[in-house]
Enzyme design. Structure first.
Site, PDB file in Angstrom:
ATOM      1  N   ASP A  31       0.871  -1.165   0.000  1.00 13.06           N
ATOM      2  CA  ASP A  31       0.000   0.000   0.000  1.00 13.06           C
ATOM      3  C   ASP A  31       0.914   1.222   0.000  1.00 13.06           C
ATOM      4  O   ASP A  31       1.748   1.361   0.900  1.00 13.06           O
ATOM      5  CB  ASP A  31      -0.866  -0.036   1.272  1.00 13.06           C
ATOM      6  CG  ASP A  31      -1.927   1.055   1.286  1.00 13.06           C
ATOM      7  OD1 ASP A  31      -1.651   2.167   0.803  1.00 13.06           O
ATOM      8  OD2 ASP A  31      -3.026   0.788   1.806  1.00 13.06           O
TER       9      ASP A  31
ATOM     10  N   VAL B 256     -10.740   9.299 -18.430  1.00 16.63           N
ATOM     11  CA  VAL B 256     -10.291   8.002 -18.950  1.00 16.63           C
ATOM     12  C   VAL B 256     -11.215   6.929 -18.357  1.00 16.63           C
ATOM     13  O   VAL B 256     -11.424   6.913 -17.134  1.00 16.63           O
ATOM     14  CB  VAL B 256      -8.846   7.659 -18.498  1.00 16.63           C
ATOM     15  CG1 VAL B 256      -8.313   6.453 -19.270  1.00 16.63           C
ATOM     16  CG2 VAL B 256      -7.911   8.859 -18.644  1.00 16.63           C
TER      17      VAL B 256
ATOM     18  N   TYR C  95      -9.620  16.168  -4.310  1.00 14.78           N
ATOM     19  CA  TYR C  95      -8.958  15.409  -5.390  1.00 14.78           C
ATOM     20  C   TYR C  95      -8.139  16.373  -6.255  1.00 14.78           C
ATOM     21  O   TYR C  95      -6.975  16.104  -6.576  1.00 14.78           O
ATOM     22  CB  TYR C  95      -9.990  14.647  -6.247  1.00 14.78           C
ATOM     23  CG  TYR C  95      -9.316  13.916  -7.396  1.00 14.78           C
ATOM     24  CD1 TYR C  95      -8.435  12.863  -7.150  1.00 14.78           C
ATOM     25  CD2 TYR C  95      -9.523  14.306  -8.721  1.00 14.78           C
ATOM     26  CE1 TYR C  95      -7.781  12.205  -8.200  1.00 14.78           C
ATOM     27  CE2 TYR C  95      -8.878  13.660  -9.771  1.00 14.78           C
ATOM     28  CZ  TYR C  95      -8.009  12.612  -9.501  1.00 14.78           C
ATOM     29  OH  TYR C  95      -7.352  11.971 -10.537  1.00 14.78           O
TER      30      TYR C  95
ATOM     31  N   LYS D  93      -4.049  16.518  -6.989  1.00 18.72           N
ATOM     32  CA  LYS D  93      -3.427  16.492  -8.315  1.00 18.72           C
ATOM     33  C   LYS D  93      -2.682  17.799  -8.605  1.00 18.72           C
ATOM     34  O   LYS D  93      -1.704  17.798  -9.354  1.00 18.72           O
ATOM     35  CB  LYS D  93      -4.474  16.170  -9.386  1.00 18.72           C
ATOM     36  CG  LYS D  93      -4.943  14.720  -9.319  1.00 18.72           C
ATOM     37  CD  LYS D  93      -3.789  13.750  -9.614  1.00 18.72           C
ATOM     38  CE  LYS D  93      -4.165  12.298  -9.553  1.00 18.72           C
ATOM     39  NZ  LYS D  93      -3.038  11.396  -9.856  1.00 18.72           N
TER      40      LYS D  93
ATOM     41  N   PRO E  82      -3.916  13.211 -17.807  1.00 16.85           N
ATOM     42  CA  PRO E  82      -5.081  12.908 -18.635  1.00 16.85           C
ATOM     43  C   PRO E  82      -6.357  13.576 -18.131  1.00 16.85           C
ATOM     44  O   PRO E  82      -6.497  13.860 -16.933  1.00 16.85           O
ATOM     45  CB  PRO E  82      -5.213  11.383 -18.520  1.00 16.85           C
ATOM     46  CG  PRO E  82      -4.093  10.910 -17.639  1.00 16.85           C
ATOM     47  CD  PRO E  82      -3.586  12.115 -16.895  1.00 16.85           C
TER      48      PRO E  82
HETATM   49  P1  NDP Z   1      -8.010   2.681 -11.400  1.00 13.89           P
HETATM   50  O1  NDP Z   1      -8.919   2.757 -10.235  1.00 13.89           O
HETATM   51  O2  NDP Z   1      -8.399   1.833 -12.546  1.00 13.89           O
HETATM   52  O3  NDP Z   1      -6.545   2.273 -10.923  1.00 13.89           O
HETATM   53  C1  NDP Z   1      -5.986   2.785  -9.754  1.00 13.89           C
HETATM   54  C2  NDP Z   1      -4.749   1.973  -9.413  1.00 13.89           C
HETATM   55  O4  NDP Z   1      -4.130   2.542  -8.251  1.00 13.89           O
HETATM   56  C3  NDP Z   1      -5.078   0.534  -9.084  1.00 13.89           C
HETATM   57  O5  NDP Z   1      -4.143  -0.326  -9.692  1.00 13.89           O
HETATM   58  C4  NDP Z   1      -4.955   0.459  -7.579  1.00 13.89           C
HETATM   59  O6  NDP Z   1      -4.486  -0.813  -7.189  1.00 13.89           O
HETATM   60  C5  NDP Z   1      -3.883   1.515  -7.309  1.00 13.89           C
HETATM   61  N1  NDP Z   1      -3.992   2.031  -5.943  1.00 13.89           N
HETATM   62  C6  NDP Z   1      -5.009   2.759  -5.421  1.00 13.89           C
HETATM   63  N2  NDP Z   1      -4.799   2.994  -4.124  1.00 13.89           N
HETATM   64  C7  NDP Z   1      -3.611   2.400  -3.810  1.00 13.89           C
HETATM   65  C8  NDP Z   1      -2.858   2.289  -2.627  1.00 13.89           C
HETATM   66  N3  NDP Z   1      -3.278   2.819  -1.461  1.00 13.89           N
HETATM   67  N4  NDP Z   1      -1.679   1.625  -2.658  1.00 13.89           N
HETATM   68  C9  NDP Z   1      -1.241   1.062  -3.813  1.00 13.89           C
HETATM   69  N5  NDP Z   1      -1.911   1.146  -4.977  1.00 13.89           N
HETATM   70  C10 NDP Z   1      -3.090   1.802  -4.970  1.00 13.89           C
HETATM   71  O7  NDP Z   1      -7.821   4.193 -11.895  1.00 13.89           O
HETATM   72  P2  NDP Z   1      -6.947   4.861 -13.063  1.00 13.89           P
HETATM   73  O8  NDP Z   1      -6.193   3.851 -13.821  1.00 13.89           O
HETATM   74  O9  NDP Z   1      -7.859   5.749 -13.793  1.00 13.89           O
HETATM   75  O10 NDP Z   1      -5.992   5.768 -12.183  1.00 13.89           O
HETATM   76  C11 NDP Z   1      -4.591   5.728 -12.279  1.00 13.89           C
HETATM   77  C12 NDP Z   1      -4.064   7.150 -12.065  1.00 13.89           C
HETATM   78  O11 NDP Z   1      -4.550   7.988 -13.105  1.00 13.89           O
HETATM   79  C13 NDP Z   1      -4.493   7.794 -10.752  1.00 13.89           C
HETATM   80  O12 NDP Z   1      -3.405   8.511 -10.219  1.00 13.89           O
HETATM   81  C14 NDP Z   1      -5.607   8.756 -11.195  1.00 13.89           C
HETATM   82  O13 NDP Z   1      -5.727   9.841 -10.323  1.00 13.89           O
HETATM   83  C15 NDP Z   1      -5.072   9.175 -12.553  1.00 13.89           C
HETATM   84  N6  NDP Z   1      -6.038   9.736 -13.480  1.00 13.89           N
HETATM   85  C16 NDP Z   1      -7.168   9.043 -13.827  1.00 13.89           C
HETATM   86  C17 NDP Z   1      -8.050   9.603 -14.722  1.00 13.89           C
HETATM   87  C18 NDP Z   1      -9.334   8.945 -15.104  1.00 13.89           C
HETATM   88  O14 NDP Z   1     -10.252   9.633 -15.602  1.00 13.89           O
HETATM   89  N7  NDP Z   1      -9.480   7.643 -14.946  1.00 13.89           N
HETATM   90  C19 NDP Z   1      -7.793  10.913 -15.346  1.00 13.89           C
HETATM   91  C20 NDP Z   1      -6.592  11.546 -14.879  1.00 13.89           C
HETATM   92  C21 NDP Z   1      -5.737  10.955 -14.005  1.00 13.89           C
HETATM   93  P3  NDP Z   1      -5.001  -1.632  -5.913  1.00 13.89           P
HETATM   94  O15 NDP Z   1      -6.422  -1.267  -5.680  1.00 13.89           O
HETATM   95  O16 NDP Z   1      -4.786  -3.058  -6.300  1.00 13.89           O
HETATM   96  O17 NDP Z   1      -4.084  -1.198  -4.823  1.00 13.89           O
HETATM   97  C1  8X3 Z   2      -9.494  12.203 -13.309  1.00 17.19           C
HETATM   98  C2  8X3 Z   2     -10.185  13.136 -14.231  1.00 17.19           C
HETATM   99  O1  8X3 Z   2     -11.987  14.940 -14.355  1.00 17.19           O
HETATM  100  O2  8X3 Z   2     -12.508  12.927 -13.119  1.00 17.19           O
HETATM  101  O3  8X3 Z   2      -8.334  12.775 -12.801  1.00 17.19           O
HETATM  102  O4  8X3 Z   2     -10.999  14.552 -12.218  1.00 17.19           O
HETATM  103  S1  8X3 Z   2     -11.473  13.921 -13.427  1.00 17.19           S
END
Ligand code: NDP
Ligand code: 8X3
Length: 252
Positions: free
Chosen positions: A59, A185, A152, A156, A182
């Site tokens: 974690d 997504v 949030y 960021k 991004p």
């Molecule tokens: P997901 O929820 O699909 O993936 C999040 C990942 O982070 C998982 O693999 C999860 O793994 C891991 N994670 C979360 N909390 C912990 C923790 N405490 N310790 C270790 N690992 C952790 O989301 P996304 O792929 O969308 O997100 C990935 C990144 O992209 C994030 O930083 C998010 O803020 C960013 N992002 C996402 C966007 C979107 O619209 N989806 C847009 C912009 C940025 P597990 O639960 O197994 O620990």
């Molecule tokens: C994830 C994109 O717009 O949901 O960082 O905050 S948004």
């Protein structure tokens, strides 16, 4: 890039998993991180058909677990070339006056402090070897604030500041630092934000074509495959239907 070593946090899902898949096909050796061990085993097994994979469960909030995990890496995986600081999520979407302080803790502890802990564990080795590339996954939420996005967006914006600060402090070393930011997504992101409410999560991506995690993985790959004198400092990307956090061309 073949035989380089990349550590990807948050590789069990979404952007991290898509990045792992892309890098595996390119022959990058992978250290895949996340908390969900079953998923880690599953993806590690799948990708080991293409490359060497080492799953690492921890974690990112737990500083000693982070250090222990990185220290435990076998010799073949110790010399990390690429760190993708991707683990993170939004927790809740609430007015500040109605916010849940456990959600605030989660976002600051994971998205900001977790990124710092992992960086602190990996960076000294990069400096010793005189080689390394850190990609911080920010967000458009780190460039602008939207209603109810308060904490949030703050987390960021902190990633954006840390990304700039890392680049300044590492100037004069060969270590490259850059962010990929991004917009929307389609991943498990909204499922986590809305605490398992899939119907509400699905609505976020309805009526337009959001980015796919593979689109972001390709941007990360572009950044890490530039020649050594080139650093992609900050790459912001959105789907064509998105113009800003609040302007999304949704069809009813
Ligand atoms: P997901 O929820 O699909 O993936 C999040 C990942 O982070 C998982 O693999 C999860 O793994 C891991 N994670 C979360 N909390 C912990 C923790 N405490 N310790 C270790 N690992 C952790 O989301 P996304 O792929 O969308 O997100 C990935 C990144 O992209 C994030 O930083 C998010 O803020 C960013 N992002 C996402 C966007 C979107 O619209 N989806 C847009 C912009 C940025 P597990 O639960 O197994 O620990
Ligand atoms: C994830 C994109 O717009 O949901 O960082 O905050 S948004």
């Amino acid at each position: 890039m073949k035989n380089s070593i990349a550590l990807i946090t948050g590789a069990t899902s979404g952007i991290g998993q898509a990045t792992a898949r892309l890098m595996a096909k390119e022959g990058v050796k992978l250290i895949l991180c996340g908390r969900r061990s079953e998923r880690l085993q599953q993806i590690s097994q799948e990708l080991s058909e293409h490359t060497s994979v080492h799953p690492l469960q921890f974690d990112v909030r737990d500083k000693s677990a982070v250090n222990k995990a990185i220290d435990s890496l076998p010799e073949a995986f110790k010399n990390i070339d690429i760190l993708v600081n991707n683990a993170g999520n939004a927790h809740g979407l609430d007015l500040i006056q109605e916010g849940n302080s456990n959600d605030w803790d989660a976002m600051m502890d994971i998205n900001v402090k977790g990124l710092l802990y992992v960086t602190q564990a990996v960076l000294p080795g990069m400096l010793e070897r005189g080689k390394g590339h850190i990609i911080n996954i920010g967000s458009t939420a780190g460039k602008e604030v939207y209603p109810k996005g308060n904490v949030y967006c703050a987390s960021k914006h902190a990633v954006d500041a840390i990304n700039q600060g890392m680049r300044m402090d590492l100037n004069g070393t060969p270590i490259r630092v850059g962010a990929v930011n991004p917009g929307l997504v389609q991943t498990e992101f909204s499922e986590v934000r809305f605490k398992g409410d899939s119907e509400r999560a699905d609505q976020v991506y309805k009526g337009y074509t959001p980015l796919k995690p593979e689109d972001v993985a390709e941007a990360i790959w572009f950044a890490v495959t530039r020649p050594p004198h080139v650093n992609i400092a900050d790459l912001t990307m959105m789907c064509v239907d998105q113009a800003s956090s609040m302007i999304v061309n949704k069809q009813a």
